[in-house]
Write a protein that holds these residues in place. Structure first.
Motif, short mmCIF file in Angstrom:
data_model
loop_
_atom_site.label_atom_id
_atom_site.label_comp_id
_atom_site.label_asym_id
_atom_site.label_seq_id
_atom_site.Cartn_x
_atom_site.Cartn_y
_atom_site.Cartn_z
N GLY A 245 -0.41 8.93 3.98
CA GLY A 245 -0.84 7.61 4.44
C GLY A 245 -1.15 7.59 5.92
O GLY A 245 -0.83 8.52 6.66
N TYR B 205 -0.93 14.60 2.12
CA TYR B 205 -1.33 13.31 2.73
C TYR B 205 -0.40 12.22 2.22
O TYR B 205 -0.16 12.10 1.02
CB TYR B 205 -2.78 12.94 2.36
CG TYR B 205 -3.20 11.65 3.04
CD1 TYR B 205 -3.35 11.60 4.42
CD2 TYR B 205 -3.41 10.48 2.30
CE1 TYR B 205 -3.71 10.41 5.06
CE2 TYR B 205 -3.77 9.29 2.93
CZ TYR B 205 -3.91 9.27 4.31
OH TYR B 205 -4.25 8.09 4.95
N GLU C 248 3.89 15.35 -2.34
CA GLU C 248 3.17 14.90 -3.54
C GLU C 248 3.47 15.96 -4.61
O GLU C 248 3.30 17.15 -4.33
CB GLU C 248 1.66 14.90 -3.31
CG GLU C 248 1.16 14.08 -2.15
CD GLU C 248 -0.20 14.59 -1.66
OE1 GLU C 248 -1.21 14.32 -2.32
OE2 GLU C 248 -0.24 15.28 -0.63
N ILE D 143 2.05 8.18 -5.29
CA ILE D 143 1.03 7.14 -5.10
C ILE D 143 -0.18 7.43 -6.00
O ILE D 143 -0.77 6.52 -6.59
CB ILE D 143 0.58 7.09 -3.61
CG1 ILE D 143 1.75 6.90 -2.66
CG2 ILE D 143 -0.52 6.03 -3.41
CD1 ILE D 143 2.51 5.64 -2.77
N ILE D 144 -0.55 8.70 -6.10
CA ILE D 144 -1.67 9.08 -6.95
C ILE D 144 -1.19 9.42 -8.37
O ILE D 144 -1.79 9.00 -9.35
CB ILE D 144 -2.37 10.34 -6.39
CG1 ILE D 144 -2.90 10.10 -4.98
CG2 ILE D 144 -3.45 10.84 -7.35
CD1 ILE D 144 -4.30 9.63 -4.87
N GLY E 5 0.83 -1.21 0.00
CA GLY E 5 0.00 0.00 0.00
C GLY E 5 0.86 1.25 0.00
O GLY E 5 2.08 1.19 0.23
N GLY E 6 0.20 2.38 -0.22
CA GLY E 6 0.93 3.65 -0.32
C GLY E 6 1.62 4.04 0.97
O GLY E 6 2.76 4.51 0.96
N ASN F 229 5.63 4.95 1.62
CA ASN F 229 6.16 6.21 2.14
C ASN F 229 6.89 6.01 3.46
O ASN F 229 7.90 6.65 3.73
CB ASN F 229 5.02 7.23 2.32
CG ASN F 229 4.56 7.77 0.98
OD1 ASN F 229 5.35 7.85 0.03
ND2 ASN F 229 3.30 8.12 0.87
N LYS G 14 -1.28 2.43 -5.98
CA LYS G 14 -2.57 2.56 -6.68
C LYS G 14 -2.53 2.10 -8.13
O LYS G 14 -2.70 0.92 -8.41
CB LYS G 14 -3.05 4.01 -6.55
CG LYS G 14 -3.28 4.36 -5.07
CD LYS G 14 -4.20 5.53 -4.88
CE LYS G 14 -4.29 5.97 -3.44
NZ LYS G 14 -5.56 5.74 -2.80
C1 LIG Z 1 -0.71 10.95 -2.02
C2 LIG Z 1 -1.02 9.73 -1.21
N1 LIG Z 1 -0.02 9.09 -0.60
C3 LIG Z 1 -0.22 7.98 0.12
C4 LIG Z 1 -1.49 7.46 0.27
C5 LIG Z 1 -1.69 6.23 1.11
O1 LIG Z 1 -1.91 5.13 0.32
P1 LIG Z 1 -2.61 3.81 0.96
O2 LIG Z 1 -3.99 4.21 1.30
O3 LIG Z 1 -2.53 2.81 -0.16
O4 LIG Z 1 -1.80 3.42 2.14
C6 LIG Z 1 -2.57 8.07 -0.36
C7 LIG Z 1 -3.93 7.51 -0.25
O5 LIG Z 1 -4.87 7.93 -0.84
C8 LIG Z 1 -2.34 9.26 -1.10
O6 LIG Z 1 -3.35 9.93 -1.67
#
Ligand SMILES: Cc1ncc(COP(=O)(O)O)c(C=O)c1O
Length: 462
Positions: free
Chosen positions: A146, A144, A217, A252-253, A110-111, A115, A279
Motif C-alpha cells: 500500500g 506491495y 502477501e 488484500i488481493i 482500503g488495503g 496493513n 478489494k
Molecule cells: C497486496 C496488496 N496490498 C495492499 C494494497 C493496497 O490496497 P489499497 O490500494 O486499497 O490501499 C494493494 C493494492 O493493490 C495490494 O496489491
C-alpha cells in the motif's frame, strides 16, 4: 456530451504518467457483467476485475439493493463512539467463514489502511505483553502493501519507495524465494528451505527481541504473481512462532475467492496472526477492507476498563454502514452462488488455455498463478529465459495491444497479469484466451518493428 478527455489534466490517476495518460486516456463510463465501456462507446472485457476488485462483475442487483436500502436507512454515523447493524452482521459473517481462530476484526476502507493497522497492532501487541523493544517489521523485497507510511515502508520495490525515502526506522526486507529460484537454480522444497533459512538468519542477525512482525502477501502480486514454493509459508509460520514474531498475511488481493479458495490461508494451510483483506470483500461496490485478528492477539486489546487498553487509531469511513451492507451482500453472493468453486474451475480452464498458447509461442516462458490470479511471463529466448530488453517494455506493449483488442489486463515489465471477475463463464474464459493470443501477436509484430535486433526470431509472430 462534454469531451471528457479534455478534463484529464484536472486530476491524477494512480501510478500513471499523466502526460502520457492525457494523450490516450481510458475513461470508463459504464459496466455490465464482466464488461466495461469507455466514453467513446468501446466495450472491453475486464480481464483484471478493475484491479482485482470486481469479483461479481457489474450490475449485481443484490449488492445494489443492499447499498440502496442502507443509504435510505442510515448512510453514516461517527465510527469513534458507535457502530452499526451491517458492521456487526458483517463481522459475524466474516469471523464465521475465516480460517480458524479469528475471533475479532477491525474494518477499514482500503488495503493500505488495513496493513498500516496490522503493523500497529503487532507493535502494540508486543508492547502490551512486556516486549516493548519489539518494533521492527520484516517483509519481502518486491512485495506491495500500500501507499501509506508503514505500508509503503514495508513494500519492497525502489520504484514505489525511492522518492519518498527516508521512511521510519525498523523496516527490514528479505529476499523472496523466487529470487533464489532464478539465480541459484533452486526449486520446490529445496528453494523453500533455502529462502526460509535466509529469513531465519536475518531474524537472528537483527535480533528476534527487536522484531514485532513479518508481513507478506501469500502470492506476491506486484512481483509478478509469485506463488510460494511448497512448504515455504509453513516454514515462515514456524520461524515466526519460534521467535515470537506475529505473522501478517496481506490478503488484500488473494482474499475472498481470488485463488479459487476463500483465502490463500486456506489454500496453504497457514493461519497468520493477523490477516488483512480488502478489494474483493465488497466486489468494488463500496470501499471496504479490514484486519482479521486471532483470538490470542485480540484478547490483549480488551484489558481492563480502568487500564484504558484500546487500539489507538481509526478512520472516518472505517466500518461505514453502506460499505458493510455491501460487504454482507457481496460475500453472501460469493458463498451462496458457489462463486469460489467457479473461480477454481475457470482458473484451471484459463491456465490450461494459456499453457496451450505458451507451447505455441516462443515468447511465453511461464504461466503461473492460482485460481483466477494468473501471470504470463515473457522472454526473448525460451531456453535461456533471457528477458526482452527493458527498454522494449514488452509487458506494456502486450497491455496496450490487449486494450486495443478490447481486453483490460495489468502489465509488469516482462509479464502481464490476468484476474477476471470470479463469475466468468467458460465462454468468457475462452474469449479472454483468444484476445490474449491476438494481443501477444500484435505486441510481437510491433516489437519486431521497434527492435529488429532482439526480435528477429519472433518476426513470424511466435
Ligand atoms: C497486496 C496488496 N496490498 C495492499 C494494497 C493496497 O490496497 P489499497 O490500494 O486499497 O490501499 C494493494 C493494492 O493493490 C495490494 O496489491
Amino acid at each position: 456530451m462534454e469531451d471528457l478527455s479534455s478534463l484529464t489534466h484536472l486530476l491524477m490517476v494512480d501510478f500513471t504518467q499523466m502526460k502520457a495518460f492525457g494523450e490516450d486516456p481510458l475513461i470508463l463510463t459504464e459496466g455490465q457483467g464482466i464488461r466495461v465501456r469507455d466514453d467513446r462507446g468501446k466495450w472491453y472485457v475486464d480481464g483484471i476485475s478493475g484491479v482485482f476488485v470486481n469479483a461479481l462483475g457489474h450490475g449485481n442487483q443484490r449488492v445494489i439493493q443492499a447499498a440502496t436500502q442502507q443509504l435510505n436507512t442510515l448512510a453514516f454515523h461517527a465510527p469513534l463512539f458507535s457502530t452499526n447493524a451491517p458492521a456487526l452482521q458483517l463481522a459475524k459473517l466474516l469471523t464465521g467463514i475465516a480460517p480458524r481462530g479469528y475471533s475479532t476484526l477491525k474494518f477499514f476502507s482500503g488495503g493500505a489502511e488495513a496493513n498500516e493497522a496490522a503493523i500497529k497492532m503487532a507493535r502494540q501487541f508486543a508492547a502490551q505483553n512486556g516486549n516493548g523493544k519489539k518494533f521492527k517489521v520484516l517483509s519481502h523485497y518486491r512485495g506491495y502493501h500500500g501507499g501509506t507510511g508503514h505500508a509503503l515502508a514495508a513494500s519492497g520495490s525502489p520504484s514505489w519507495r525511492s522518492v519518498y525515502e527516508p521512511f521510519a526506522p525498523g523496516f527490514i526486507h528479505v529476499h523472496p524465494p523466487f529470487t533464489y529460484g532464478a539465480r541459484f537454480g533452486l526449486e520446490g522444497e529445496a528453494l523453500s528451505a533455502a529462502a526460509a533459512a535466509l529469513l531465519e538468519e536475518t531474524i537472528v542477525l537483527e535480533g528476534p527481541d527487536t522484531i514485532a512482525a513479518f508481513i507478506t502477501e501469500p502470492i506476491m502480486l506486484s512481483a509478478g504473481v509469485r506463488v510460494p514454493p511448497p512448504g515455504y509459508l509453513e516454514r515462515v509460520q514456524a520461524i515466526c512462532d519460534r521467535h515470537d514474531i506475529l505473522l501478517i498475511f496481506d490478503e488484500i488481493i488473494t482474499g475472498f475467492g481470488r485463488t479459487g479458495h476463500l483465502f490463500a490461508s486456506n489454500l496453504y494451510g497457514v493461519t497468520p496472526d493477523l490477516l488483512s483483506f480488502g478489494k474483493g470483500v465488497s466486489g468494488g461496490y463500496a470501499p471496504l477492507s479490514g484486519v482479521l485478528i486471532q483470538e490470542r492477539v485480540a484478547r490483549t486489546f480488551w484489558g481492563e476498563i480502568d487500564d484504558n487498553v484500546q487500539f489507538r487509531a481509526g478512520h472516518t469511513y472505517a466500518g461505514n454502514p453502506v460499505a458493510c451492507a455491501v460487504g454482507v451482500a457481496a460475500v453472501s453472493e460469493l458463498l451462496e452462488r458457489n462463486v469460489v468453486n467457479n473461480a477454481r474451475r475457470m482458473g484451471e480452464r484459463l491456465q490450461s488455455g494459456l499453457r496451450v498458447l505458451a507451447e505455441r509461442r516462443q515468447c511465453i516462458v511461464d504461466v503461473r498463478g492460482e485460481g483466477l490470479l494468473i501471470a504470463l511471463e515473457f522472454a526473448q529466448d525460451k531456453a535461456t529465459r533471457e528477458p526482452f530488453p527493458e527498454s522494449l517494455k514488452f509487458g506494456n506493449r502486450v497491455h496496450k495491444a490487449a486494450r486495443h483488442r478490447g481486453l483490460l489486463i495489468r502489465e509488469g515489465p516482462n509479464f502481464v497479469a490476468l484476474a477476471p471477475p470470479l463469475v466468468v463463464t467458460e465462454a468468457d474464459v475462452d474469449e479472454i484466451t483468444e484476445l490474449m493470443d491476438q494481443a501477444i501477436g500484435d505486441a510481437l509484430t510491433d516489437s519486431a518493428a521497434a527492435d529488429p535486433a532482439h526480435l528477429g526470431a519472433h518476426r513470424r509472430g511466435s
